[in-house]
Design an enzyme around this catalytic site. Structure first.
Site, PDB file in Angstrom:
ATOM      1  N   GLU A 115      23.287  18.233 -59.310  1.00  0.00           N
ATOM      2  CA  GLU A 115      23.589  16.796 -59.246  1.00  0.00           C
ATOM      3  C   GLU A 115      25.001  16.543 -58.717  1.00  0.00           C
ATOM      4  O   GLU A 115      25.231  15.614 -57.947  1.00  0.00           O
ATOM      5  CB  GLU A 115      23.398  16.184 -60.633  1.00  0.00           C
ATOM      6  CG  GLU A 115      21.954  16.295 -61.111  1.00  0.00           C
ATOM      7  CD  GLU A 115      21.764  15.711 -62.499  1.00  0.00           C
ATOM      8  OE1 GLU A 115      22.033  16.432 -63.472  1.00  0.00           O
ATOM      9  OE2 GLU A 115      21.389  14.537 -62.596  1.00  0.00           O
ATOM     10  N   GLU A 135      16.072  20.696 -66.814  1.00  0.00           N
ATOM     11  CA  GLU A 135      16.067  19.600 -67.791  1.00  0.00           C
ATOM     12  C   GLU A 135      14.727  19.370 -68.500  1.00  0.00           C
ATOM     13  O   GLU A 135      14.684  19.399 -69.737  1.00  0.00           O
ATOM     14  CB  GLU A 135      16.544  18.287 -67.154  1.00  0.00           C
ATOM     15  CG  GLU A 135      18.045  18.175 -67.013  1.00  0.00           C
ATOM     16  CD  GLU A 135      18.569  18.722 -65.695  1.00  0.00           C
ATOM     17  OE1 GLU A 135      17.819  19.460 -65.028  1.00  0.00           O
ATOM     18  OE2 GLU A 135      19.716  18.406 -65.340  1.00  0.00           O
TER      19      GLU A 135
HETATM   20  N1  COA Z   1      25.995  26.036 -71.267  1.00  0.00           N
HETATM   21  C1  COA Z   1      26.811  26.803 -72.023  1.00  0.00           C
HETATM   22  N2  COA Z   1      27.013  28.111 -71.790  1.00  0.00           N
HETATM   23  C2  COA Z   1      26.326  28.671 -70.769  1.00  0.00           C
HETATM   24  C3  COA Z   1      25.448  27.932 -69.953  1.00  0.00           C
HETATM   25  C4  COA Z   1      25.292  26.551 -70.247  1.00  0.00           C
HETATM   26  N3  COA Z   1      24.497  25.777 -69.516  1.00  0.00           N
HETATM   27  N4  COA Z   1      24.906  28.750 -69.043  1.00  0.00           N
HETATM   28  C5  COA Z   1      25.444  29.966 -69.275  1.00  0.00           C
HETATM   29  N5  COA Z   1      26.297  29.932 -70.316  1.00  0.00           N
HETATM   30  C6  COA Z   1      27.080  31.019 -70.890  1.00  0.00           C
HETATM   31  C7  COA Z   1      26.184  32.001 -71.631  1.00  0.00           C
HETATM   32  O1  COA Z   1      25.921  31.542 -72.949  1.00  0.00           O
HETATM   33  C8  COA Z   1      27.005  33.242 -71.602  1.00  0.00           C
HETATM   34  O2  COA Z   1      28.017  33.170 -72.573  1.00  0.00           O
HETATM   35  P1  COA Z   1      28.398  34.475 -73.464  1.00  0.00           P
HETATM   36  O3  COA Z   1      28.916  35.466 -72.455  1.00  0.00           O
HETATM   37  O4  COA Z   1      29.441  33.951 -74.383  1.00  0.00           O
HETATM   38  O5  COA Z   1      27.140  34.904 -74.111  1.00  0.00           O
HETATM   39  C9  COA Z   1      27.696  33.152 -70.234  1.00  0.00           C
HETATM   40  O6  COA Z   1      27.639  31.795 -69.839  1.00  0.00           O
HETATM   41  C10 COA Z   1      27.005  33.984 -69.164  1.00  0.00           C
HETATM   42  O7  COA Z   1      25.652  33.606 -69.129  1.00  0.00           O
HETATM   43  P2  COA Z   1      24.434  34.670 -69.261  1.00  0.00           P
HETATM   44  O8  COA Z   1      23.255  33.932 -69.792  1.00  0.00           O
HETATM   45  O9  COA Z   1      24.888  35.884 -69.995  1.00  0.00           O
HETATM   46  O10 COA Z   1      24.240  35.039 -67.734  1.00  0.00           O
HETATM   47  P3  COA Z   1      22.900  35.509 -67.054  1.00  0.00           P
HETATM   48  O11 COA Z   1      23.256  35.888 -65.655  1.00  0.00           O
HETATM   49  O12 COA Z   1      22.183  36.501 -67.881  1.00  0.00           O
HETATM   50  O13 COA Z   1      21.948  34.198 -67.008  1.00  0.00           O
HETATM   51  C11 COA Z   1      21.474  31.877 -66.548  1.00  0.00           C
HETATM   52  C12 COA Z   1      22.377  33.098 -66.258  1.00  0.00           C
HETATM   53  C13 COA Z   1      22.030  30.725 -65.738  1.00  0.00           C
HETATM   54  C14 COA Z   1      20.016  32.187 -66.100  1.00  0.00           C
HETATM   55  C15 COA Z   1      21.488  31.570 -68.054  1.00  0.00           C
HETATM   56  O14 COA Z   1      22.826  31.601 -68.511  1.00  0.00           O
HETATM   57  C16 COA Z   1      20.901  30.236 -68.393  1.00  0.00           C
HETATM   58  O15 COA Z   1      19.685  30.084 -68.414  1.00  0.00           O
HETATM   59  N6  COA Z   1      21.751  29.228 -68.667  1.00  0.00           N
HETATM   60  C17 COA Z   1      21.331  27.927 -69.080  1.00  0.00           C
HETATM   61  C18 COA Z   1      20.950  27.073 -67.865  1.00  0.00           C
HETATM   62  C19 COA Z   1      20.539  25.695 -68.345  1.00  0.00           C
HETATM   63  O16 COA Z   1      19.493  25.523 -68.934  1.00  0.00           O
HETATM   64  N7  COA Z   1      21.405  24.689 -68.100  1.00  0.00           N
HETATM   65  C20 COA Z   1      21.230  23.360 -68.638  1.00  0.00           C
HETATM   66  C21 COA Z   1      20.771  22.431 -67.592  1.00  0.00           C
HETATM   67  S1  COA Z   1      20.473  20.825 -68.246  1.00  0.00           S
END
Ligand code: COA
Length: 242
Positions: A115, A135
């Site tokens: 966005e 979302e």
């Molecule tokens: N909000 C808060 N923290 C987040 C985040 C988010 N949207 N996305 C990633 N992080 C944090 C993780 O909790 C992790 O923190 P930690 O190291 O303290 O555990 C760090 O960022 C690294 O993320 P990680 O999940 O370990 O990386 P990955 O490469 O394995 O996976 C994603 C990456 C993007 C697939 C996964 O982090 C994810 O699904 N994130 C959420 C995406 C989401 O749903 N966003 C909201 C949209 S409305």
């Protein structure tokens, strides 16, 4: 402008650089980032030294992994958490600025990440960029304008497939759908964004601003109204030059 914690703002030779700077959380968008972005966007709007802006994410892995889920989950209720985001119209401010914005997108570009990119005028992606809207999977809908800006950019069917199914796009797919202008190797991403900003900046700033206005405002009105808008802006440009 105060010192920021969630973003970095730099200015160099008339180009503003906004860097989303929470790499440990994949630059997730939280309320503090909202407030800081609001402040910096207001400053950019008013700063006559800034003629173009590049928006990018810090760290190797992400431009922005969407809304901060920890904040979202620890807030009193999802409704209140979402409400907090509506209190400051960051997106209205972003879209109202008549200066060109270029998004340099790498790694995860999710949720509010897409966005934010859609509030920019030109989007470049590196080959590793991945685009998704998680979302509805979380029981919410986009809150940063995405339900409106995405279909206006890639069309209704593609936007709805992304939004309803949660399917992620590769950089190449995003390019085919015109979500991004170009895909470049990772090492070239920032240099290419910078080159574009410098090129734009070399042009007459009023002409650039009016051209952006003609296109962006024109997209929301009828063709006849758009032609009037173009004529009016053209007239004003001649007056300014005289
Ligand atoms: N909000 C808060 N923290 C987040 C985040 C988010 N949207 N996305 C990633 N992080 C944090 C993780 O909790 C992790 O923190 P930690 O190291 O303290 O555990 C760090 O960022 C690294 O993320 P990680 O999940 O370990 O990386 P990955 O490469 O394995 O996976 C994603 C990456 C993007 C697939 C996964 O982090 C994810 O699904 N994130 C959420 C995406 C989401 O749903 N966003 C909201 C949209 S409305």
């Amino acid at each position: 402008m105060g010192a920021f914690e969630t973003i970095i703002y730099e200015k160099q030779d008339g180009i503003g650089y906004i860097i989303l700077n929470r790499p440990e959380a994949l630059n997730a968008y939280n309320i503090q980032m909202r407030d800081e972005l609001y402040e910096v966007l207001g400053a950019i709007r008013d700063d006559t030294d800034v003629e173009a802006v590049v928006l990018k994410g810090a760290g190797d892995k992400a431009f922005c992994a969407g809304a901060d889920l920890t904040e979202f989950l620890t807030a009193p209720s999802p409704v209140i958490a979402r409400q907090a985001r509506f209190e400051r119209d960051v997106w209205g401010l972003f879209l109202s600025i008549d200066k060109p914005f270029i998004a340099a997108l790498h790694g995860y570009v999710l949720g509010s990440g897409i966005e934010m990119a859609l509030c920019c005028d030109i989007r470049l992606a590196s080959e590793d960029a991945r685009f998704g809207l998680p979302e509805p999977g979380l029981g919410i809908i986009p809150a940063a304008g995405g339900s409106q800006t995405l279909p206006r950019t890639i069309g209704r069917a593609a936007a709805l497939e992304m939004l309803l199914s949660g399917r992620w796009l590769t950089a190449q797919e995003a390019c085919r759908l015109k979500l991004v202008n170009r895909v470049v190797p990772r090492a070239d991403l920032l240099p290419e964004a910078e080159k574009l900003a410098i090129k734009i900046k070399s042009h007459n700033r009023t002409a650039v601003s009016y051209a952006k206005q003609a296109v962006t405002r024109g997209l929301d009105i009828t063709l006849a109204e758009g032609l009037q808008l173009e004529a009016e802006l053209g007239r004003r440009l001649i007056e300014v030059k005289d």
